[in-house]
Motif scaffolding. Structure first.
Motif, short mmCIF file in Angstrom:
data_model
loop_
_atom_site.label_atom_id
_atom_site.label_comp_id
_atom_site.label_asym_id
_atom_site.label_seq_id
_atom_site.Cartn_x
_atom_site.Cartn_y
_atom_site.Cartn_z
N VAL A 1 58.46 55.61 57.48
CA VAL A 1 58.48 54.29 56.83
C VAL A 1 59.11 53.27 57.76
O VAL A 1 58.56 52.18 57.98
N GLU A 2 60.25 53.59 58.35
CA GLU A 2 60.92 52.65 59.26
C GLU A 2 60.06 52.38 60.49
O GLU A 2 59.95 51.24 60.94
N LYS A 3 59.49 53.41 61.04
CA LYS A 3 58.64 53.27 62.23
C LYS A 3 57.45 52.36 61.94
O LYS A 3 57.16 51.43 62.69
N PHE A 4 56.77 52.59 60.84
CA PHE A 4 55.57 51.83 60.53
C PHE A 4 55.88 50.43 60.00
O PHE A 4 55.04 49.53 60.10
N ARG A 5 57.08 50.24 59.45
CA ARG A 5 57.46 48.88 59.06
C ARG A 5 57.49 47.97 60.28
O ARG A 5 57.16 46.80 60.19
N ARG A 6 57.89 48.53 61.40
CA ARG A 6 57.91 47.74 62.64
C ARG A 6 56.50 47.22 62.97
O ARG A 6 56.35 46.10 63.45
N VAL A 7 55.48 48.02 62.70
CA VAL A 7 54.09 47.62 62.99
C VAL A 7 53.71 46.38 62.20
O VAL A 7 53.09 45.46 62.74
N ILE A 8 54.10 46.32 60.92
CA ILE A 8 53.71 45.15 60.13
C ILE A 8 54.72 44.01 60.20
O ILE A 8 54.36 42.85 60.02
N GLU A 9 55.98 44.31 60.45
CA GLU A 9 56.99 43.25 60.45
C GLU A 9 57.03 42.47 61.76
O GLU A 9 57.32 41.27 61.74
N GLU A 10 56.78 43.10 62.90
CA GLU A 10 56.84 42.34 64.17
C GLU A 10 55.69 41.35 64.31
O GLU A 10 55.99 40.23 64.70
N PRO A 11 54.50 41.56 64.19
CA PRO A 11 53.74 42.80 64.14
C PRO A 11 53.57 43.41 65.53
O PRO A 11 53.75 42.73 66.54
N ALA A 12 53.21 44.70 65.54
CA ALA A 12 53.06 45.42 66.79
C ALA A 12 52.00 46.51 66.66
O ALA A 12 51.65 46.91 65.55
N ILE A 13 51.53 46.96 67.79
CA ILE A 13 50.64 48.12 67.86
C ILE A 13 51.50 49.32 68.21
O ILE A 13 52.36 49.24 69.09
N CYS A 14 51.30 50.42 67.52
CA CYS A 14 52.06 51.64 67.78
C CYS A 14 51.11 52.70 68.34
O CYS A 14 50.02 52.92 67.78
N HIS A 15 51.52 53.35 69.41
CA HIS A 15 50.73 54.40 70.03
C HIS A 15 51.63 55.60 70.29
O HIS A 15 52.63 55.48 71.00
N ASP A 16 51.29 56.74 69.69
CA ASP A 16 52.04 57.98 69.87
C ASP A 16 51.21 58.96 70.69
O ASP A 16 49.99 59.05 70.50
N ILE A 17 51.87 59.72 71.55
CA ILE A 17 51.23 60.80 72.30
C ILE A 17 52.15 62.01 72.22
O ILE A 17 53.35 61.90 72.44
N GLY A 18 51.58 63.18 71.89
CA GLY A 18 52.38 64.40 71.85
C GLY A 18 52.02 65.27 70.67
O GLY A 18 50.89 65.25 70.18
N PRO A 19 53.00 66.05 70.18
CA PRO A 19 52.74 66.94 69.04
C PRO A 19 52.35 66.14 67.79
O PRO A 19 52.98 65.13 67.48
N ILE A 20 51.32 66.58 67.13
CA ILE A 20 50.81 65.89 65.94
C ILE A 20 50.81 66.88 64.77
O ILE A 20 50.50 68.05 64.93
N TYR A 21 51.15 66.41 63.60
CA TYR A 21 51.16 67.17 62.35
C TYR A 21 52.06 68.40 62.42
O TYR A 21 51.73 69.45 61.88
N VAL A 22 53.22 68.27 63.05
CA VAL A 22 54.15 69.40 63.14
C VAL A 22 54.75 69.75 61.78
O VAL A 22 55.30 70.83 61.61
N ASN A 23 54.64 68.85 60.83
CA ASN A 23 55.14 69.11 59.48
C ASN A 23 54.10 69.85 58.63
O ASN A 23 54.31 70.06 57.45
N SER A 24 52.99 70.25 59.25
CA SER A 24 51.97 71.03 58.56
C SER A 24 51.83 72.37 59.27
O SER A 24 52.47 72.62 60.29
N ASP A 25 50.95 73.22 58.76
CA ASP A 25 50.71 74.49 59.44
C ASP A 25 49.54 74.39 60.43
O ASP A 25 49.09 75.37 60.98
N LYS A 26 49.06 73.17 60.67
CA LYS A 26 47.94 72.93 61.60
C LYS A 26 48.37 72.00 62.72
O LYS A 26 47.73 71.00 63.01
N GLN A 27 49.45 72.37 63.39
CA GLN A 27 50.01 71.56 64.46
C GLN A 27 49.08 71.53 65.66
O GLN A 27 48.38 72.48 65.93
N GLY A 28 49.13 70.42 66.38
CA GLY A 28 48.35 70.31 67.60
C GLY A 28 48.94 69.24 68.50
O GLY A 28 49.99 68.68 68.22
N GLU A 29 48.24 68.97 69.57
CA GLU A 29 48.62 67.91 70.50
C GLU A 29 47.61 66.79 70.34
O GLU A 29 46.42 67.04 70.14
N GLY A 30 48.07 65.55 70.46
CA GLY A 30 47.12 64.47 70.32
C GLY A 30 47.74 63.11 70.44
O GLY A 30 48.81 62.93 71.01
#
Length: 169
Positions: free
Chosen positions: A82-111
């Protein structure tokens, strides 16, 4: 991934961010399975899923429609997002992540994940358009969220339409 960013720039026109109403699914048909749309609710300070593509939906065992992060994620991770994505709408800004994705699920990957702001009817930023591309090797793994590190870059969107680079944050 950056094809979506190019489309976002195109529909932005002369605006700081494009209006949600300018988003036409037929123009981004190639991305529909991997995109998600959330609306920020200022009164509750939560993001609520409006839609999630089939690739995103397949990660979780519940339908995401109408859900907030707090409805299906651990409190700490939900608060972080929530805090991370609030920055996207409040600044506004573009957010780009690279690395482990969906680690909070059982279908983790890189992306990669791209998160873009969209304006509502009022002209204020109130929506997130996200695109998550990742490779999953098909193995079910135990959830792991401790010690996960990835790169996040926020690029502020300035009123005159220029996008200026910034450091990871």
């Amino acid at each position: 991934m950056f094809r979506l960013l190019d489309h976002w720039e195109k529909i932005r026109g002369g605006n700081q961010v494009p209006p949600r109403s300018a988003l036409d699914p037929s123009d981004i048909h190639w991305a529909l399975s991997a995109i998600w749309l959330m609306r920020f609710e200022p009164e509750s300070k939560q993001f609520r899923y409006r839609l999630a593509g089939e690739d995103v939906q397949a990660i979780f065992s519940v339908s995401l429609a109408g859900k907030t992060f707090h409805d299906f994620l651990e409190q700490e991770l939900a608060d972080f997002l929530v805090e991370k994505f609030r920055r996207v709408i409040e600044e506004p800004a573009i957010c780009h992540d690279i690395g482990p994705i969906y680690v909070n699920s059982d279908k983790q990957g890189e992306g990669e994940r791209l998160v873009l702001p969209l304006a509502g009817k009022s002209g204020q930023c109130e929506y997130l358009l996200g695109y998550t591309a990742y490779n999953w090797d098909g193995l079910i793994k135990a959830r792991r969220s401790d010690g996960v590190q990835y790169s996040t870059t926020f690029t502020p969107i300035v009123p005159d339409g220029e996008v200026k680079p910034t450091s990871a944050g």
